[in-house]
Enzyme design. Structure first.
Site, PDB file in Angstrom:
ATOM      1  N   ASN A  66      22.445 -15.672  33.674  1.00  0.00           N
ATOM      2  CA  ASN A  66      21.472 -16.461  34.414  1.00  0.00           C
ATOM      3  C   ASN A  66      21.806 -17.903  34.067  1.00  0.00           C
ATOM      4  O   ASN A  66      21.433 -18.393  33.001  1.00  0.00           O
ATOM      5  CB  ASN A  66      20.039 -16.121  34.004  1.00  0.00           C
ATOM      6  CG  ASN A  66      19.038 -16.934  34.810  1.00  0.00           C
ATOM      7  OD1 ASN A  66      19.409 -17.820  35.578  1.00  0.00           O
ATOM      8  ND2 ASN A  66      17.747 -16.637  34.626  1.00  0.00           N
ATOM      9  N   ARG A  83       7.110 -22.066  30.494  1.00  0.00           N
ATOM     10  CA  ARG A  83       7.674 -22.803  31.634  1.00  0.00           C
ATOM     11  C   ARG A  83       7.230 -22.171  32.958  1.00  0.00           C
ATOM     12  O   ARG A  83       7.605 -21.034  33.254  1.00  0.00           O
ATOM     13  CB  ARG A  83       9.204 -22.728  31.536  1.00  0.00           C
ATOM     14  CG  ARG A  83       9.931 -23.320  32.692  1.00  0.00           C
ATOM     15  CD  ARG A  83      11.415 -22.975  32.661  1.00  0.00           C
ATOM     16  NE  ARG A  83      12.091 -23.632  33.759  1.00  0.00           N
ATOM     17  CZ  ARG A  83      13.232 -23.252  34.273  1.00  0.00           C
ATOM     18  NH1 ARG A  83      13.868 -22.202  33.767  1.00  0.00           N
ATOM     19  NH2 ARG A  83      13.761 -23.897  35.275  1.00  0.00           N
ATOM     20  N   ARG A  97      12.848 -19.957  47.614  1.00  0.00           N
ATOM     21  CA  ARG A  97      12.414 -21.211  46.996  1.00  0.00           C
ATOM     22  C   ARG A  97      13.053 -22.412  47.700  1.00  0.00           C
ATOM     23  O   ARG A  97      13.487 -22.292  48.837  1.00  0.00           O
ATOM     24  CB  ARG A  97      12.740 -21.152  45.492  1.00  0.00           C
ATOM     25  CG  ARG A  97      12.022 -19.970  44.800  1.00  0.00           C
ATOM     26  CD  ARG A  97      12.237 -19.962  43.327  1.00  0.00           C
ATOM     27  NE  ARG A  97      11.716 -21.174  42.714  1.00  0.00           N
ATOM     28  CZ  ARG A  97      12.048 -21.609  41.485  1.00  0.00           C
ATOM     29  NH1 ARG A  97      12.898 -20.893  40.762  1.00  0.00           N
ATOM     30  NH2 ARG A  97      11.537 -22.719  41.010  1.00  0.00           N
ATOM     31  N   ALA A 152      19.651 -23.734  36.365  1.00  0.00           N
ATOM     32  CA  ALA A 152      19.958 -24.771  37.360  1.00  0.00           C
ATOM     33  C   ALA A 152      21.466 -24.977  37.546  1.00  0.00           C
ATOM     34  O   ALA A 152      21.904 -25.416  38.622  1.00  0.00           O
ATOM     35  CB  ALA A 152      19.299 -26.077  36.958  1.00  0.00           C
ATOM     36  N   HIS A 159      18.723 -13.713  38.344  1.00  0.00           N
ATOM     37  CA  HIS A 159      17.677 -14.740  38.372  1.00  0.00           C
ATOM     38  C   HIS A 159      16.324 -14.071  38.292  1.00  0.00           C
ATOM     39  O   HIS A 159      16.101 -13.041  38.945  1.00  0.00           O
ATOM     40  CB  HIS A 159      17.754 -15.574  39.652  1.00  0.00           C
ATOM     41  CG  HIS A 159      19.049 -16.297  39.780  1.00  0.00           C
ATOM     42  ND1 HIS A 159      19.327 -17.435  39.068  1.00  0.00           N
ATOM     43  CD2 HIS A 159      20.167 -16.007  40.492  1.00  0.00           C
ATOM     44  CE1 HIS A 159      20.561 -17.822  39.347  1.00  0.00           C
ATOM     45  NE2 HIS A 159      21.094 -16.966  40.202  1.00  0.00           N
ATOM     46  N   GLU A 191      25.367 -11.776  38.205  1.00  0.00           N
ATOM     47  CA  GLU A 191      24.503 -12.961  38.219  1.00  0.00           C
ATOM     48  C   GLU A 191      23.057 -12.507  38.367  1.00  0.00           C
ATOM     49  O   GLU A 191      22.764 -11.675  39.227  1.00  0.00           O
ATOM     50  CB  GLU A 191      24.901 -13.846  39.410  1.00  0.00           C
ATOM     51  CG  GLU A 191      23.990 -15.035  39.586  1.00  0.00           C
ATOM     52  CD  GLU A 191      24.322 -15.845  40.843  1.00  0.00           C
ATOM     53  OE1 GLU A 191      25.287 -15.490  41.554  1.00  0.00           O
ATOM     54  OE2 GLU A 191      23.608 -16.824  41.093  1.00  0.00           O
ATOM     55  N   PRO A 202      20.295 -23.430  31.041  1.00  0.00           N
ATOM     56  CA  PRO A 202      19.327 -24.449  30.635  1.00  0.00           C
ATOM     57  C   PRO A 202      17.879 -24.107  30.981  1.00  0.00           C
ATOM     58  O   PRO A 202      17.606 -23.516  32.017  1.00  0.00           O
ATOM     59  CB  PRO A 202      19.776 -25.692  31.410  1.00  0.00           C
ATOM     60  CG  PRO A 202      20.605 -25.174  32.530  1.00  0.00           C
ATOM     61  CD  PRO A 202      21.258 -23.929  32.024  1.00  0.00           C
ATOM     62  N   ASN A 203      17.027 -24.497  30.073  1.00  0.00           N
ATOM     63  CA  ASN A 203      15.563 -24.388  30.207  1.00  0.00           C
ATOM     64  C   ASN A 203      15.027 -22.968  30.048  1.00  0.00           C
ATOM     65  O   ASN A 203      13.809 -22.764  30.022  1.00  0.00           O
ATOM     66  CB  ASN A 203      15.068 -24.997  31.535  1.00  0.00           C
ATOM     67  CG  ASN A 203      15.421 -26.463  31.650  1.00  0.00           C
ATOM     68  OD1 ASN A 203      15.112 -27.232  30.736  1.00  0.00           O
ATOM     69  ND2 ASN A 203      16.096 -26.856  32.716  1.00  0.00           N
ATOM     70  N   TYR A 217       8.114 -17.875  36.596  1.00  0.00           N
ATOM     71  CA  TYR A 217       9.044 -17.187  35.689  1.00  0.00           C
ATOM     72  C   TYR A 217       8.394 -16.125  34.796  1.00  0.00           C
ATOM     73  O   TYR A 217       9.091 -15.441  34.058  1.00  0.00           O
ATOM     74  CB  TYR A 217       9.774 -18.224  34.821  1.00  0.00           C
ATOM     75  CG  TYR A 217      10.603 -19.186  35.642  1.00  0.00           C
ATOM     76  CD1 TYR A 217      11.662 -18.715  36.423  1.00  0.00           C
ATOM     77  CD2 TYR A 217      10.317 -20.549  35.674  1.00  0.00           C
ATOM     78  CE1 TYR A 217      12.418 -19.590  37.199  1.00  0.00           C
ATOM     79  CE2 TYR A 217      11.076 -21.428  36.440  1.00  0.00           C
ATOM     80  CZ  TYR A 217      12.122 -20.939  37.206  1.00  0.00           C
ATOM     81  OH  TYR A 217      12.871 -21.793  37.972  1.00  0.00           O
TER      82      TYR A 217
HETATM   83  C1  DQA Z   1      16.510 -19.420  37.768  1.00  0.00           C
HETATM   84  C2  DQA Z   1      16.441 -20.090  39.151  1.00  0.00           C
HETATM   85  C3  DQA Z   1      17.049 -21.467  39.105  1.00  0.00           C
HETATM   86  O1  DQA Z   1      16.958 -22.087  40.375  1.00  0.00           O
HETATM   87  C4  DQA Z   1      16.324 -22.345  38.103  1.00  0.00           C
HETATM   88  O2  DQA Z   1      16.922 -23.622  38.012  1.00  0.00           O
HETATM   89  C5  DQA Z   1      16.205 -21.703  36.765  1.00  0.00           C
HETATM   90  C6  DQA Z   1      15.889 -20.287  36.687  1.00  0.00           C
HETATM   91  C7  DQA Z   1      15.789 -18.061  37.751  1.00  0.00           C
HETATM   92  O3  DQA Z   1      16.028 -17.291  36.822  1.00  0.00           O
HETATM   93  O4  DQA Z   1      14.978 -17.772  38.629  1.00  0.00           O
HETATM   94  O5  DQA Z   1      16.289 -22.362  35.736  1.00  0.00           O
HETATM   95  O6  DQA Z   1      17.877 -19.190  37.459  1.00  0.00           O
END
Ligand code: DQA
Length: 149
Positions: free
Chosen positions: A76, A20, A109, A79, A102, A100, A12-13, A25
């Site tokens: 990835n 964003r 964080r 959240a 990020h 995994e 998501p997002n 990011y």
């Molecule tokens: C994320 C880190 C997560 O905590 C966050 O909710 C994201 C992006 C990252 O790529 O740094 O949406 O996965």
């Protein structure tokens, strides 16, 4: 035909990348990242598909569907990393090797980002290298598959 097909999943997002929170990011869009991954996969001579969803169930369905078509997953989960037992169980259920990734270093964080439900079912985790986390993740997964084939 490629020896390995890799599925890259974005949670998501991540469709908002570029606009964003760019200080966290970066400025690349998701399309930019997918393009970089396509180029890298061509260099590595592996097949690659990328999929993004804001919906947990759709991510679960996509993981289930990966089992006969892919040899490994780079994810990835955004959240959902910190909340989703369903995604973790789907990954464990299909039994494909998972890396995994990020963009941000989740351990630098907020505390709620420090726990990952995915990490215990992944081969490994790459966190904090921006868009390069995906490339490093792809390389790590291909290297893992080559060693175990
Ligand atoms: C994320 C880190 C997560 O905590 C966050 O909710 C994201 C992006 C990252 O790529 O740094 O949406 O996965």
């Amino acid at each position: 035909m490629s020896k390995f097909n890799i599925l890259v999943l974005h949670g998501p997002n991540l469709n908002l990348l570029g606009r964003r929170e760019p200080d966290i990011y970066g400025h690349l869009t998701l399309a930019n990242i997918n393009e970089i991954l396509e180029q890298e996969s061509a260099r590595l001579k592996v097949g690659l598909s990328c999929f993004q969803s804001n919906h947990e169930g759709l991510l679960v369905d996509t993981i289930h569907g990966a089992v006969d078509n892919y040899q490994g997953i780079v994810i990835n989960a955004g959240a959902y990393t910190h909340t989703s037992v369903a995604i973790r169980d789907a990954l464990a259920g299909v039994g494909l090797p998972v890396v995994e990734v990020h963009l941000s270093n989740i351990y630098c964080r907020e505390e709620f980002r420090h726990h990952s439900y995915i990490a215990p079912v992944a081969v490994g985790q790459i966190s904090g290298f921006g868009a390069n986390s995906y490339c490093l993740g792809l390389h790590a997964l291909v290297n893992y598959l080559e060693k175990s084939s």
